[in-house]
Design an enzyme around this catalytic site. Structure first.
Site, PDB file in Angstrom:
ATOM      1  N   ASP A  16       3.852  -6.611   2.553  1.00  0.00           N
ATOM      2  CA  ASP A  16       4.593  -5.823   1.574  1.00  0.00           C
ATOM      3  C   ASP A  16       3.555  -4.996   0.799  1.00  0.00           C
ATOM      4  OD1 ASP A  16       6.709  -4.974  -0.132  1.00  0.00           O
ATOM      5  OD2 ASP A  16       6.077  -6.502  -1.576  1.00  0.00           O
ATOM      6  N   ASP A  18       3.965  -3.106  -2.776  1.00  0.00           N
ATOM      7  CA  ASP A  18       3.912  -3.248  -4.237  1.00  0.00           C
ATOM      8  C   ASP A  18       3.934  -4.736  -4.609  1.00  0.00           C
ATOM      9  OD1 ASP A  18       4.048  -0.475  -4.170  1.00  0.00           O
ATOM     10  OD2 ASP A  18       6.210  -0.434  -4.539  1.00  0.00           O
TER      11      ASP A  18
HETATM   12 MG   LIG Z   1       6.781  -6.260  -3.477  1.00  0.00          MG
END
Ligand SMILES: [Mg+2]
Length: 184
Positions: A16, A18
Protein backbone atom coordinates in the site's frame (compact mmCIF):
# COMPACT_ATOMS: atom_id res chain seq x y z
CA UNK A 1 4.41 -28.29 -33.36
CA UNK A 2 4.69 -25.13 -31.31
CA UNK A 3 6.63 -24.86 -28.12
CA UNK A 4 5.74 -22.45 -25.39
CA UNK A 5 8.58 -21.22 -23.23
CA UNK A 6 7.34 -19.87 -19.94
CA UNK A 7 9.31 -17.03 -18.45
CA UNK A 8 9.95 -17.45 -14.73
CA UNK A 9 7.40 -15.67 -12.60
CA UNK A 10 8.41 -13.03 -10.11
CA UNK A 11 7.91 -13.27 -6.35
CA UNK A 12 6.39 -9.95 -5.36
CA UNK A 13 5.72 -7.73 -2.42
CA UNK A 14 2.67 -5.52 -2.83
CA UNK A 15 2.83 -2.34 -0.80
CA UNK A 16 0.00 0.00 0.00
CA UNK A 17 1.28 3.55 -0.49
CA UNK A 18 -0.14 6.06 2.03
CA UNK A 19 0.74 5.00 5.56
CA UNK A 20 3.26 2.38 4.39
CA UNK A 21 5.74 4.16 2.09
CA UNK A 22 4.83 7.78 2.85
CA UNK A 23 3.16 9.34 5.87
CA UNK A 24 -0.60 9.49 5.39
CA UNK A 25 -1.43 13.13 6.03
CA UNK A 26 -4.94 12.71 4.56
CA UNK A 27 -5.12 12.32 0.79
CA UNK A 28 -1.49 13.24 0.17
CA UNK A 29 -1.16 14.41 -3.44
CA UNK A 30 1.27 17.35 -3.62
CA UNK A 31 4.96 16.76 -3.22
CA UNK A 32 5.08 19.16 -0.26
CA UNK A 33 2.84 16.60 1.46
CA UNK A 34 5.39 13.84 0.98
CA UNK A 35 7.59 12.37 3.67
CA UNK A 36 8.86 8.82 4.05
CA UNK A 37 7.63 6.43 6.69
CA UNK A 38 10.78 5.64 8.72
CA UNK A 39 12.64 2.68 7.24
CA UNK A 40 10.65 2.66 4.00
CA UNK A 41 13.58 3.23 1.61
CA UNK A 42 15.66 0.64 3.44
CA UNK A 43 12.80 -1.87 3.33
CA UNK A 44 12.28 -1.38 -0.40
CA UNK A 45 16.01 -1.70 -1.04
CA UNK A 46 16.06 -4.98 0.90
CA UNK A 47 13.16 -6.30 -1.17
CA UNK A 48 14.95 -5.32 -4.40
CA UNK A 49 18.11 -7.09 -3.25
CA UNK A 50 16.13 -10.16 -2.22
CA UNK A 51 14.70 -10.72 -5.68
CA UNK A 52 11.19 -9.43 -5.15
CA UNK A 53 9.26 -7.25 -7.51
CA UNK A 54 7.94 -4.29 -5.50
CA UNK A 55 4.50 -3.21 -6.65
CA UNK A 56 2.44 -0.40 -5.15
CA UNK A 57 -1.33 -0.97 -5.02
CA UNK A 58 -3.11 2.13 -3.79
CA UNK A 59 -6.73 3.27 -3.57
CA UNK A 60 -6.76 6.93 -4.57
CA UNK A 61 -10.38 7.87 -4.07
CA UNK A 62 -9.30 11.50 -3.74
CA UNK A 63 -9.57 11.52 -7.54
CA UNK A 64 -13.21 10.40 -7.37
CA UNK A 65 -13.82 12.94 -4.60
CA UNK A 66 -12.59 15.75 -6.85
CA UNK A 67 -9.64 16.56 -4.60
CA UNK A 68 -6.95 15.98 -7.21
CA UNK A 69 -6.37 14.50 -10.67
CA UNK A 70 -4.96 11.19 -11.85
CA UNK A 71 -2.04 13.22 -13.18
CA UNK A 72 -1.36 14.47 -9.64
CA UNK A 73 -1.21 10.84 -8.47
CA UNK A 74 1.33 10.05 -11.19
CA UNK A 75 3.45 13.09 -10.31
CA UNK A 76 3.39 12.11 -6.62
CA UNK A 77 4.41 8.55 -7.55
CA UNK A 78 7.26 9.85 -9.73
CA UNK A 79 8.40 11.90 -6.77
CA UNK A 80 8.54 8.74 -4.63
CA UNK A 81 10.68 7.08 -7.31
CA UNK A 82 13.02 10.09 -7.35
CA UNK A 83 13.31 10.15 -3.57
CA UNK A 84 14.08 6.41 -3.44
CA UNK A 85 16.87 6.62 -6.01
CA UNK A 86 19.56 8.02 -3.65
CA UNK A 87 18.95 5.00 -1.40
CA UNK A 88 19.42 2.60 -4.31
CA UNK A 89 15.79 1.52 -3.86
CA UNK A 90 13.28 0.97 -6.66
CA UNK A 91 9.55 0.43 -7.04
CA UNK A 92 8.87 -1.72 -10.11
CA UNK A 93 5.32 -0.50 -10.78
CA UNK A 94 2.58 1.68 -9.34
CA UNK A 95 -1.08 0.71 -9.60
CA UNK A 96 -3.85 2.88 -8.26
CA UNK A 97 -7.65 2.88 -8.23
CA UNK A 98 -9.24 6.33 -8.66
CA UNK A 99 -12.87 5.10 -8.42
CA UNK A 100 -15.39 5.32 -5.60
CA UNK A 101 -19.10 4.37 -5.55
CA UNK A 102 -20.04 7.78 -4.08
CA UNK A 103 -17.74 9.83 -6.30
CA UNK A 104 -18.36 13.54 -6.76
CA UNK A 105 -16.81 13.26 -10.22
CA UNK A 106 -19.30 11.27 -12.26
CA UNK A 107 -16.88 9.35 -14.47
CA UNK A 108 -15.22 7.92 -11.37
CA UNK A 109 -18.53 6.87 -9.75
CA UNK A 110 -18.03 3.13 -10.11
CA UNK A 111 -18.11 0.38 -7.51
CA UNK A 112 -14.91 -0.89 -9.10
CA UNK A 113 -13.48 -4.40 -8.81
CA UNK A 114 -9.99 -2.95 -8.41
CA UNK A 115 -10.83 -0.89 -5.34
CA UNK A 116 -9.52 -2.55 -2.19
CA UNK A 117 -10.83 -4.57 -0.30
CA UNK A 118 -11.40 -6.22 -3.66
CA UNK A 119 -8.46 -8.05 -5.23
CA UNK A 120 -8.71 -6.66 -8.79
CA UNK A 121 -5.63 -4.42 -8.64
CA UNK A 122 -3.43 -7.26 -7.36
CA UNK A 123 -4.86 -9.65 -9.94
CA UNK A 124 -4.30 -7.23 -12.83
CA UNK A 125 -0.72 -6.59 -11.73
CA UNK A 126 -0.14 -10.35 -11.56
CA UNK A 127 -1.44 -10.79 -15.12
CA UNK A 128 0.37 -7.82 -16.61
CA UNK A 129 3.72 -8.40 -14.92
CA UNK A 130 3.95 -12.20 -14.76
CA UNK A 131 3.96 -12.26 -10.95
CA UNK A 132 4.06 -15.42 -8.87
CA UNK A 133 1.28 -15.00 -6.34
CA UNK A 134 2.31 -18.24 -4.61
CA UNK A 135 5.50 -16.45 -3.50
CA UNK A 136 4.06 -13.02 -2.79
CA UNK A 137 2.62 -11.03 0.07
CA UNK A 138 1.20 -7.59 0.84
CA UNK A 139 1.85 -4.96 3.50
CA UNK A 140 -0.89 -2.43 4.24
CA UNK A 141 -2.02 -0.20 7.07
CA UNK A 142 -5.77 -0.80 6.89
CA UNK A 143 -8.00 -3.85 7.22
CA UNK A 144 -9.16 -3.31 3.61
CA UNK A 145 -5.58 -3.87 2.41
CA UNK A 146 -5.43 -7.19 4.21
CA UNK A 147 -8.86 -8.17 2.90
CA UNK A 148 -7.69 -7.49 -0.67
CA UNK A 149 -4.63 -9.68 -0.11
CA UNK A 150 -6.75 -12.47 1.33
CA UNK A 151 -9.16 -12.26 -1.60
CA UNK A 152 -6.20 -12.53 -3.98
CA UNK A 153 -4.95 -15.59 -2.09
CA UNK A 154 -1.77 -14.07 -0.65
CA UNK A 155 -0.73 -13.26 2.94
CA UNK A 156 -1.39 -9.72 4.11
CA UNK A 157 0.44 -8.05 6.98
CA UNK A 158 -0.98 -5.11 8.88
CA UNK A 159 1.62 -2.40 9.43
CA UNK A 160 0.91 0.19 12.08
CA UNK A 161 3.35 2.85 11.06
CA UNK A 162 6.45 2.59 13.22
CA UNK A 163 9.41 1.49 11.09
CA UNK A 164 8.85 -0.39 7.84
CA UNK A 165 12.34 -1.91 7.74
CA UNK A 166 12.01 -3.38 11.25
CA UNK A 167 8.52 -4.65 10.40
CA UNK A 168 9.69 -6.26 7.18
CA UNK A 169 12.56 -8.06 8.88
CA UNK A 170 10.07 -9.61 11.30
CA UNK A 171 7.68 -10.85 8.64
CA UNK A 172 9.89 -11.74 5.69
CA UNK A 173 11.11 -15.11 7.04
CA UNK A 174 7.48 -16.21 7.32
CA UNK A 175 6.65 -15.24 3.76
CA UNK A 176 9.53 -16.02 1.55
CA UNK A 177 11.05 -18.72 -0.50
CA UNK A 178 13.14 -16.09 -2.25
CA UNK A 179 16.73 -15.70 -1.18
CA UNK A 180 16.86 -13.20 1.63
CA UNK A 181 19.99 -11.70 3.10
CA UNK A 182 19.73 -9.65 6.25
CA UNK A 183 21.99 -6.72 6.94
CA UNK A 184 22.10 -5.25 10.39
MG1 LIG B 1 -2.87 3.18 3.48
Amino acid sequence: MTETILAPKHPTVFLDRDGVINVDVGYPHRIEMFSFIPGAPEAIKLLNASGYQVIVVSNQSGVARGLFSEEAVRIFNQHITQRLAPFGARIDAFYFCPYHPDAVVERYRIDHHERKPRPGMIERAARERNLDLTRSFLIGDHATDIQAATAAGIPGYLFKGDNLFSFLKRIIPMSSSACVIFHD
